[in-house]
Design a protein around this motif. Structure first.
Motif, PDB file in Angstrom:
ATOM      1  N   UNK A  25      33.459  -1.098  -9.293  1.00 32.92           N
ATOM      2  CA  UNK A  25      32.345  -1.434  -8.409  1.00 32.92           C
ATOM      3  C   UNK A  25      31.025  -0.887  -8.946  1.00 32.92           C
ATOM      4  N   UNK A  26      31.050   0.272  -9.585  1.00 34.05           N
ATOM      5  CA  UNK A  26      29.834   0.776 -10.242  1.00 34.05           C
ATOM      6  C   UNK A  26      29.397  -0.197 -11.335  1.00 34.05           C
ATOM      7  N   UNK A  56      24.873  -5.880 -17.957  1.00 37.46           N
ATOM      8  CA  UNK A  56      25.653  -6.863 -17.209  1.00 37.46           C
ATOM      9  C   UNK A  56      26.821  -7.351 -18.057  1.00 37.46           C
ATOM     10  N   UNK A  57      27.974  -7.462 -17.446  1.00 36.52           N
ATOM     11  CA  UNK A  57      29.165  -7.915 -18.160  1.00 36.52           C
ATOM     12  C   UNK A  57      30.047  -6.788 -18.644  1.00 36.52           C
ATOM     13  N   UNK A  58      29.580  -5.541 -18.537  1.00 42.47           N
ATOM     14  CA  UNK A  58      30.410  -4.402 -18.926  1.00 42.47           C
ATOM     15  C   UNK A  58      31.573  -4.276 -17.949  1.00 42.47           C
ATOM     16  N   UNK A  64      32.963  -3.430 -25.157  1.00 43.39           N
ATOM     17  CA  UNK A  64      31.898  -3.213 -26.147  1.00 43.39           C
ATOM     18  C   UNK A  64      30.502  -3.492 -25.612  1.00 43.39           C
ATOM     19  N   UNK A  65      30.393  -4.205 -24.482  1.00 44.83           N
ATOM     20  CA  UNK A  65      29.073  -4.498 -23.914  1.00 44.83           C
ATOM     21  C   UNK A  65      28.284  -3.231 -23.628  1.00 44.83           C
TER      22      UNK A  65
END
Length: 574
Positions: free
Chosen positions: A222-223, A241-243, A264-265
């Motif tokens: 959620x974080x 975004x996308x991590x 890796x994001x």
């Protein structure tokens, strides 16, 4: 199934709760104290590592009622143990188990479901068992808790099939879980997510509830997903975004550190932003246990630069009180002179507000409106108008009040802004209180649907000037006739409301659910017919004035000590 179809569509139900077999393993003994100070008795049982649950599978020849009852007993333990879910699976057919989405909605119940016994013919191969439930709160798939204004009752149906061997199993059930409020806080872990304010100086709390066995993993996900919608314009995120999690688990290693492995994001974030991300995860996951978060990309540890020491919401300064026409400081259980003299000559104060560090100090004067009384200059009128609500002061020195459905804000520069909030358009604001970090505001309003308490995110421009509010979340829905809301802790409000018998009382209500007590709001004993309440975030201190003008200080859950008589007004900074 006798439930109203529209209600069933809007309130997903499931099956759970009955008697539970519990083995308590005592790991330490405590003596009952015979002396020492009075202490708060609100302690909640949180460490479930000291409790063992023994789930029991279906017995041979069990009838449909026994199968449903056994499933309810075992399934409620699932959030605490994979073993319990494995046993719960034994009560279901394979297709029913594979299709059951157990966390799509959790219903918190007032008590155990009441089964309606069914007579089943000996040659029957299918039957239905119905259970009646009374819902007091709900939890969505992201762990967001909503208290019901009034408990509602409906029926839940379980379809059962007799297997070729003669044993009954559940073949149809609704998605989700149901737990009684008495067990909810043990099955689900109350977790505070923290998101930074846009100026990267304060943490903004966001309370969620996750299954105990996976709460750190769920909280991390959620974080990474970012703040909830109502806080999106009041907070920020430095995580690209996308991590996401590289593996679907956040683990505590043998040395006590918390291992968070990301995709890796995350490498797109600077070393400084990664340091803030580590601080954010540590504030959320460590819970004061001194654990350290280790961030990695897959199996490769990531470097961070510097540390990010953001503050959790906390009230700065002592309370001030107005008594016999004078402004005084409340220190412990005594009234003392203020640090700087403040004159109230010529004023008839009906409300008081204090900024962090006693700057500014303002009163609502009966005839003039909101008046600043602190500083070297003479008292100055900030806002005029009738029916202005008691003021609140944010950390930027802006003074908040309301008139009708409009919020009015007097900036430190002297300008006055009016905030037009669409969800308040048909309502009358009764109380306004800004949180210590300035990212949230608690509002009590009245309208066609009665008195409601909402908390919304404060939207600010680049100069930290308030420009609007987010869509709100409702808080303390079960508390009747609320007249005032104030921050008592970082995600807890103290409310002035009415008991069922009409007597006034102070209630605690959680923004996202109150820790313990099944997340539900609760009344505090000790003060009869309070007329005003104020709290200090971070210390737990609370002061209340009763109808006779006596000022009380809260010492424990039910003990309030008298501070002084003939007190007209009192306010902690905020």
């Amino acid at each position: 199934m006798t439930a109203d179809p529209a209600r069933r569509r809007s309130r997903a139900a499931a099956a759970l709760v009955s008697a539970v077999l519990v083995l308590v393993v005592t790991v330490a003994c405590a003596r009952i104290p015979t002396n020492g100070p009075v202490r708060d008795g609100d302690t909640q049982l949180e460490n479930l590592s000291e409790i063992g649950y023994i789930p029991a599978g279906p017995t041979a020849g069990a009838n449909p009622d026994q199968i449903v009852s056994g499933f309810l007993s075992v399934a409620q333990l699932g959030p605490t143990s994979n073993t319990s879910y494995s046993v719960a699976q034994e009560y279901l057919t394979a297709p029913a188990w594979e299709g059951w989405d157990r966390y799509s909605r959790v219903l918190v119940l007032a008590e155990d479901p009441q089964l309606d016994p069914v007579d089943v013919p000996e040659d029957a191969t299918e039957t239905t068992v119905t259970a009646s439930v009374r819902v007091v709160a709900t939890l969505d798939e992201r762990g967001m808790y909503t208290e019901e204004a009034t408990p509602y009752t409906f029926d839940v149906a379980f379809g059962l099939t007799r297997k070729p061997g003669g044993e009954w199993r559940i073949s149809q059930l609704d998605d989700g879980l149901m737990l009684p409020s008495a067990f909810f806080s043990q099955a689900f872990h109350t977790t505070t997510l923290y998101f930074p304010t846009p100026d990267l100086t304060w943490w903004v709390p966001d309370v969620r509830w996750f299954p105990r066995q996976t709460w750190r993993t769920d909280a991390t996900s959620e974080i990474l997903a970012g703040p909830p919608e109502w806080l999106q314009d009041s907070t920020t995120t430095v995580i690209p975004e996308g991590t996401s999690l590289a593996i679907d688990a956040v683990t505590v290693t043998d040395d006590g550190s918390i291992d968070v492995s990301l995709t890796s994001t995350i490498t797109q974030a600077s070393a400084e932003d990664r340091a803030l991300a580590v601080a954010q995860l540590q504030a959320t996951l460590a819970e004061g246990e001194g654990r350290t978060v280790v961030l990695s990309e897959g199996n490769t540890p990531l470097t961070t630069t510097g540390t990010s020491a953001l503050s959790v919401p906390r009230t700065t300064g002592d309370a001030l009180a107005v008594t016999d026409g004078r402004l005084q400081r409340v220190v412990g259980r005594e009234l003392t002179e203020p640090k700087q003299p403040v004159s109230l000559a010529g004023l008839d104060p009906t409300a008081l507000a204090v900024g962090p560090g006693d700057d500014p100090v303002v009163v609502r004067d009966r005839s003039q409106g909101i008046v600043r009384v602190s500083g070297d200059d003479a008292p100055s009128v900030l806002m005029t108008g009738k029916d202005l609500v008691p003021p609140s002061i944010d950390r930027f020195g802006a003074v908040w009040t309301a008139q009708g459905s409009k919020l009015r804000v007097a900036l430190a520069s002297g300008q006055v802004r009016t905030l037009d909030v669409d969800w308040l358009s048909s309502r009358t604001v009764r109380s306004v209180r800004v949180s210590p970090e300035g990212a949230r505001v608690a509002i009590v309003s009245s309208g066609p649907s009665g008195r409601l308490v909402h908390v919304a995110g404060v939207v600010r421009d680049a100069e930290n000037v308030p420009t609007g509010l987010s869509a709100p979340v409702q808080v303390g829905a079960s508390v009747r006739q609320v007249s005032q809301a104030t921050w008592q802790d970082e995600a807890t409000l103290a409310l002035l409301g009415k008991e069922s018998d009409g007597d006034g009382a102070v209630f605690l209500a959680g923004v996202g659910g109150l820790a313990g007590q099944g997340g539900l709001s609760r009344a505090l004993a000790g003060v009869t017919d309070p007329s005003w309440v104020t709290g200090s975030v971070g210390t737990g201190a609370m002061l209340a004035i009763d109808d006779g003008g006596t000022l009380y200080s809260r010492q424990s859950s039910a003990l309030w000590s008298m501070v002084a008589d003939d007190v007209d007004l009192v306010a902690y900074p905020g």
